[in-house]
Design a protein around this motif. Structure first.
Motif, PDB file in Angstrom:
ATOM      1  N   THR A  20     -15.043  -2.122 -17.273  1.00 36.28           N
ATOM      2  CA  THR A  20     -13.670  -1.287 -17.018  1.00 36.28           C
ATOM      3  C   THR A  20     -14.611  -1.426 -15.280  1.00 36.28           C
ATOM      4  O   THR A  20     -13.699  -0.626 -15.090  1.00 36.28           O
ATOM      5  N   LEU A  21     -15.366  -1.078 -14.943  1.00 36.57           N
ATOM      6  CA  LEU A  21     -16.182  -1.367 -13.734  1.00 36.57           C
ATOM      7  C   LEU A  21     -15.826  -2.444 -13.099  1.00 36.57           C
ATOM      8  O   LEU A  21     -14.746  -2.204 -12.067  1.00 36.57           O
ATOM      9  N   MET A  22     -15.303  -3.550 -13.309  1.00 41.77           N
ATOM     10  CA  MET A  22     -14.324  -4.849 -12.932  1.00 41.77           C
ATOM     11  C   MET A  22     -12.850  -4.422 -12.558  1.00 41.77           C
ATOM     12  O   MET A  22     -12.739  -4.800 -11.815  1.00 41.77           O
ATOM     13  N   ALA A  23     -12.410  -4.076 -13.703  1.00 39.88           N
ATOM     14  CA  ALA A  23     -11.608  -3.937 -13.782  1.00 39.88           C
ATOM     15  C   ALA A  23     -10.696  -2.175 -12.611  1.00 39.88           C
ATOM     16  O   ALA A  23      -9.792  -2.501 -11.895  1.00 39.88           O
ATOM     17  N   THR A  24     -11.514  -1.496 -12.232  1.00 40.15           N
ATOM     18  CA  THR A  24     -11.647  -0.704 -11.598  1.00 40.15           C
ATOM     19  C   THR A  24     -11.412  -0.898  -9.932  1.00 40.15           C
ATOM     20  O   THR A  24     -10.574  -0.739  -9.219  1.00 40.15           O
ATOM     21  N   ILE A  25     -12.733  -2.344  -9.482  1.00 38.83           N
ATOM     22  CA  ILE A  25     -12.325  -2.946  -8.922  1.00 38.83           C
ATOM     23  C   ILE A  25     -11.431  -3.572  -8.581  1.00 38.83           C
ATOM     24  O   ILE A  25     -10.842  -3.700  -7.522  1.00 38.83           O
ATOM     25  N   PHE A  26     -11.323  -4.843  -9.447  1.00 39.07           N
ATOM     26  CA  PHE A  26      -9.818  -5.481  -9.511  1.00 39.07           C
ATOM     27  C   PHE A  26      -8.723  -4.337  -8.912  1.00 39.07           C
ATOM     28  O   PHE A  26      -7.922  -4.772  -8.372  1.00 39.07           O
ATOM     29  N   ALA A  27      -8.362  -3.167 -10.019  1.00 36.77           N
ATOM     30  CA  ALA A  27      -6.883  -2.818  -9.518  1.00 36.77           C
ATOM     31  C   ALA A  27      -7.244  -1.979  -8.138  1.00 36.77           C
ATOM     32  O   ALA A  27      -6.594  -1.446  -7.542  1.00 36.77           O
ATOM     33  N   GLY A  28      -8.680  -1.474  -7.493  1.00 36.84           N
ATOM     34  CA  GLY A  28      -8.216  -1.570  -6.374  1.00 36.84           C
ATOM     35  C   GLY A  28      -7.791  -2.687  -5.097  1.00 36.84           C
ATOM     36  O   GLY A  28      -7.808  -2.068  -4.253  1.00 36.84           O
ATOM     37  N   ILE A  29      -8.605  -3.361  -5.320  1.00 40.62           N
ATOM     38  CA  ILE A  29      -8.285  -4.164  -4.602  1.00 40.62           C
ATOM     39  C   ILE A  29      -6.811  -4.891  -4.280  1.00 40.62           C
ATOM     40  O   ILE A  29      -5.947  -4.786  -3.538  1.00 40.62           O
ATOM     41  N   VAL A  30      -6.133  -4.714  -6.166  1.00 39.08           N
ATOM     42  CA  VAL A  30      -4.325  -4.761  -5.515  1.00 39.08           C
ATOM     43  C   VAL A  30      -4.170  -3.142  -5.382  1.00 39.08           C
ATOM     44  O   VAL A  30      -2.848  -3.659  -4.301  1.00 39.08           O
ATOM     45  N   LEU A  31      -4.508  -2.233  -4.884  1.00 38.74           N
ATOM     46  CA  LEU A  31      -4.125  -1.162  -4.751  1.00 38.74           C
ATOM     47  C   LEU A  31      -3.783  -0.672  -3.134  1.00 38.74           C
ATOM     48  O   LEU A  31      -3.023  -1.058  -2.767  1.00 38.74           O
ATOM     49  N   GLY A  32      -4.584  -1.318  -2.878  1.00 37.83           N
ATOM     50  CA  GLY A  32      -5.466  -1.198  -1.364  1.00 37.83           C
ATOM     51  C   GLY A  32      -5.122  -2.262  -0.344  1.00 37.83           C
ATOM     52  O   GLY A  32      -3.782  -2.405   0.671  1.00 37.83           O
ATOM     53  N   LEU A  33      -4.370  -3.742  -1.427  1.00 38.48           N
ATOM     54  CA  LEU A  33      -3.461  -4.235  -0.792  1.00 38.48           C
ATOM     55  C   LEU A  33      -2.407  -3.881  -0.808  1.00 38.48           C
ATOM     56  O   LEU A  33      -0.881  -4.799   0.208  1.00 38.48           O
ATOM     57  N   SER A  34      -1.644  -3.344  -1.958  1.00 40.02           N
ATOM     58  CA  SER A  34       0.082  -2.966  -2.087  1.00 40.02           C
ATOM     59  C   SER A  34      -0.088  -1.777  -0.783  1.00 40.02           C
ATOM     60  O   SER A  34       1.547  -1.610  -0.463  1.00 40.02           O
ATOM     61  N   LEU A  35      -0.653  -1.144  -0.827  1.00 40.93           N
ATOM     62  CA  LEU A  35      -0.440  -0.061   0.210  1.00 40.93           C
ATOM     63  C   LEU A  35      -0.816  -0.028   1.889  1.00 40.93           C
ATOM     64  O   LEU A  35      -0.256   0.221   2.503  1.00 40.93           O
ATOM     65  N   SER A  36      -1.254  -1.698   2.425  1.00 40.31           N
ATOM     66  CA  SER A  36      -1.092  -2.175   3.024  1.00 40.31           C
ATOM     67  C   SER A  36      -0.257  -3.787   3.203  1.00 40.31           C
ATOM     68  O   SER A  36      -0.445  -3.966   4.487  1.00 40.31           O
ATOM     69  N   ILE A  37       0.741  -3.809   2.491  1.00 38.22           N
ATOM     70  CA  ILE A  37       1.927  -4.313   3.016  1.00 38.22           C
ATOM     71  C   ILE A  37       2.639  -4.988   4.238  1.00 38.22           C
ATOM     72  O   ILE A  37       2.612  -5.874   4.830  1.00 38.22           O
ATOM     73  N   ASP A  38       2.836  -3.642   4.652  1.00 38.73           N
ATOM     74  CA  ASP A  38       3.375  -3.765   5.712  1.00 38.73           C
ATOM     75  C   ASP A  38       2.497  -3.784   6.970  1.00 38.73           C
ATOM     76  O   ASP A  38       2.932  -4.717   7.759  1.00 38.73           O
TER      77      ASP A  38
END
Length: 95
Positions: free
Chosen positions: A51-69
């Motif tokens: 669950t912790l690894m899923a949270t880290i992975f989801a955080g990376i994906v979320l951060g990249l998607s929010l900084s796509i511009d």
């Protein structure tokens, strides 16, 4: 002669439908899917490690998607710099 674009990426394709679709995907859909991913992994494994690894992975994906511009602008600047011959007359060597 006008340049012809033979193919476009999916982000540009979504932008052609309107910036609302792009905003919806990057600011609503991806964060919701990241949250669902964390919950599903937590329920299925019932263990803090995955669950912790899923949270880290989801955080990376979320951060990249929010900084796509920002990523797109940086990539465009880099490509333009290389297309202009490296950005200047002085080329630093090994000296």
């Amino acid at each position: 002669m006008e340049p012809t674009t033979l193919a476009i990426d999916w982000i540009t394709f979504g932008t052609l439908f309107g910036s609302d679709l792009k905003t919806f995907i990057f600011t609503i859909t991806i964060p919701v899917l990241c949250g669902i991913f964390i919950v599903v992994v937590g329920i299925k494994t019932r263990s803090p490690g995955p669950t912790l690894m899923a949270t880290i992975f989801a955080g990376i994906v979320l951060g990249l998607s929010l900084s796509i511009d920002t990523i797109g602008e940086t990539t465009s600047d880099t490509i333009n710099q290389y297309n202009d011959g490296g950005g200047g007359d002085f080329v630093q060597g090994d000296q």
